[in-house]
Design a protein around this motif. Structure first.
Motif, PDB file in Angstrom:
ATOM      1  N   LEU A 101       0.783  -1.197   0.061  1.00  8.15           N
ATOM      2  CA  LEU A 101       0.114  -0.183  -0.076  1.00  8.15           C
ATOM      3  C   LEU A 101       0.840   1.306  -0.270  1.00  8.15           C
ATOM      4  N   HIS A 102       0.311   2.446  -0.422  1.00 10.88           N
ATOM      5  CA  HIS A 102       0.795   3.648   0.004  1.00 10.88           C
ATOM      6  C   HIS A 102       1.246   3.793   1.175  1.00 10.88           C
ATOM      7  N   ASP A 103       2.391   4.460   1.877  1.00 10.53           N
ATOM      8  CA  ASP A 103       2.754   4.788   3.081  1.00 10.53           C
ATOM      9  C   ASP A 103       1.436   5.091   3.969  1.00 10.53           C
ATOM     10  N   ALA A 104       0.715   6.363   3.396  1.00 10.54           N
ATOM     11  CA  ALA A 104      -0.251   6.908   4.072  1.00 10.54           C
ATOM     12  C   ALA A 104      -1.585   5.914   4.150  1.00 10.54           C
ATOM     13  N   CYS A 105      -1.849   5.138   3.288  1.00  8.32           N
ATOM     14  CA  CYS A 105      -2.901   3.945   3.177  1.00  8.32           C
ATOM     15  C   CYS A 105      -2.581   3.146   4.101  1.00  8.32           C
ATOM     16  N   ALA A 106      -1.219   2.692   4.428  1.00  2.54           N
ATOM     17  CA  ALA A 106      -0.971   1.601   5.432  1.00  2.54           C
ATOM     18  C   ALA A 106      -0.917   2.194   6.848  1.00  2.54           C
ATOM     19  N   ALA A 107      -0.775   3.429   6.972  1.00  2.00           N
ATOM     20  CA  ALA A 107      -0.850   4.167   8.381  1.00  2.00           C
ATOM     21  C   ALA A 107      -2.595   4.190   8.469  1.00  2.00           C
ATOM     22  N   ASN A 108      -3.311   4.808   7.514  1.00  2.00           N
ATOM     23  CA  ASN A 108      -4.430   4.608   7.957  1.00  2.00           C
ATOM     24  C   ASN A 108      -5.252   3.355   8.140  1.00  2.00           C
ATOM     25  N   LEU A 109      -4.684   2.559   7.531  1.00  2.00           N
ATOM     26  CA  LEU A 109      -5.382   0.916   7.815  1.00  2.00           C
ATOM     27  C   LEU A 109      -5.096   0.591   9.275  1.00  2.00           C
ATOM     28  N   THR A 110      -3.589   0.868   9.717  1.00  2.00           N
ATOM     29  CA  THR A 110      -3.181   0.656  10.768  1.00  2.00           C
ATOM     30  C   THR A 110      -3.915   1.292  12.052  1.00  2.00           C
ATOM     31  N   ASP A 111      -4.523   2.330  11.555  1.00  2.00           N
ATOM     32  CA  ASP A 111      -5.147   3.270  12.669  1.00  2.00           C
ATOM     33  C   ASP A 111      -6.837   2.652  12.634  1.00  2.00           C
ATOM     34  N   SER A 112      -7.233   2.128  11.407  1.00  2.00           N
ATOM     35  CA  SER A 112      -8.412   1.702  11.401  1.00  2.00           C
ATOM     36  C   SER A 112      -8.458   0.186  12.336  1.00  2.00           C
ATOM     37  N   LEU A 113      -7.416  -0.631  12.140  1.00  2.00           N
ATOM     38  CA  LEU A 113      -7.333  -1.866  12.746  1.00  2.00           C
ATOM     39  C   LEU A 113      -7.316  -1.617  14.432  1.00  2.00           C
ATOM     40  N   HIS A 114      -6.655  -0.453  14.762  1.00  2.00           N
ATOM     41  CA  HIS A 114      -6.818  -0.161  16.381  1.00  2.00           C
ATOM     42  C   HIS A 114      -8.160   0.019  16.593  1.00  2.00           C
ATOM     43  N   VAL A 115      -8.800   0.847  15.831  1.00  2.00           N
ATOM     44  CA  VAL A 115     -10.473   0.964  16.076  1.00  2.00           C
ATOM     45  C   VAL A 115     -11.120  -0.183  16.158  1.00  2.00           C
ATOM     46  N   LEU A 116     -10.855  -1.310  15.184  1.00  2.00           N
ATOM     47  CA  LEU A 116     -11.505  -2.249  15.073  1.00  2.00           C
ATOM     48  C   LEU A 116     -11.302  -3.285  16.310  1.00  2.00           C
TER      49      LEU A 116
END
Length: 157
Positions: A101-116
Motif C-alpha cells: 500500500l501507499h505509506d499513508a494508506c498503510a498508516a490509515n489501515l493501521t489506525d482502522s485496525l486499532h479502532v477495530l
C-alpha cells in the motif's frame, strides 16, 4: 443506503454500485467490452482486471490474455488496494494485511485496525465492524485472513 455520502463522492459511489448490480446480468461479450472500456477510465492493474473477470466466471486463459494485450497500454503497473489509486515507482510503500500500500494508506489501515481492535467485533458481524472502522473493501480479505490465522497478532499491530 444506510450511510451518509458526501456530495463529491456520490457520483463515484453510485457508479460502483451500478457496476456491481448491472454487470453480472450482462451477456459475456458485453461484460468483456465493459471491462475493456472501464480500464481506460478507471485505474486498474492486471490483478484487478483478472479478479474482475474471475468474479464473473471468466476463467478462459486465452480470452484473458487477449484482453490483457488489448488493454495493456491503459493498465497501471501497481494499484493500491486501499485507495484504488496507482502506486508510482517513486512512491513510499508499506506492507499491511498482505498488501503493498501507499505509506499513508498503510498508516490509515493501521489506525482502522486499532479502532477495530477496540470494538472487539464478533466474527459473524466482522464486515459491519469494518464499515465502522472505515476499512475499504479492497483490503478486507487480507484483514479477515490476518484475523482468522492469528487472532492475537493483528490486535497488537
Amino acid at each position: 443506503m444506510t450511510n451518509t455520502i458526501c456530495p463529491s463522492c456520490q457520483p463515484t459511489m453510485l457508479d460502483h454500485i451500478r457496476w456491481d448490480v448491472e454487470f453480472p446480468t450482462w451477456p459475456l461479450e458485453k461484460q468483456i467490452e465493459a471491462i475493456r472500456l472501464r480500464v481506460r477510465h478507471v485505474p486498474m492493474d492486471a490483478t484487478a482486471v483478472r479478479e474482475k473477470m474471475r468474479s464473473v466466471g471468466i476463467d478462459d486463459d486465452e480470452r484473458l490474455e487477449r484482453l490483457f494485450e488489448e488493454v495493456k497500454p491503459f493498465l497501471v503497473d501497481r494499484l493500491c488496494p486501499y485507495c484504488r489509486l496507482p502506486i508510482q515507482p517513486d512512491d513510499a510503500v508499506a506492507e499491511r494485511a498482505g498488501y503493498v500500500l501507499h505509506d499513508a494508506c498503510a498508516a490509515n489501515l493501521t489506525d482502522s485496525l486499532h479502532v477495530l481492535n477496540e470494538m472487539e467485533p464478533p466474527s459473524e458481524h466482522l464486515d459491519a465492524y469494518m464499515d465502522v472502522a472505515r476499512i475499504p473493501h479492497g483490503v478486507r480479505q487480507g484483514v479477515r485472513k490476518d484475523i482468522e490465522e492469528s487472532p492475537s497478532s493483528w490486535r497488537t499491530a
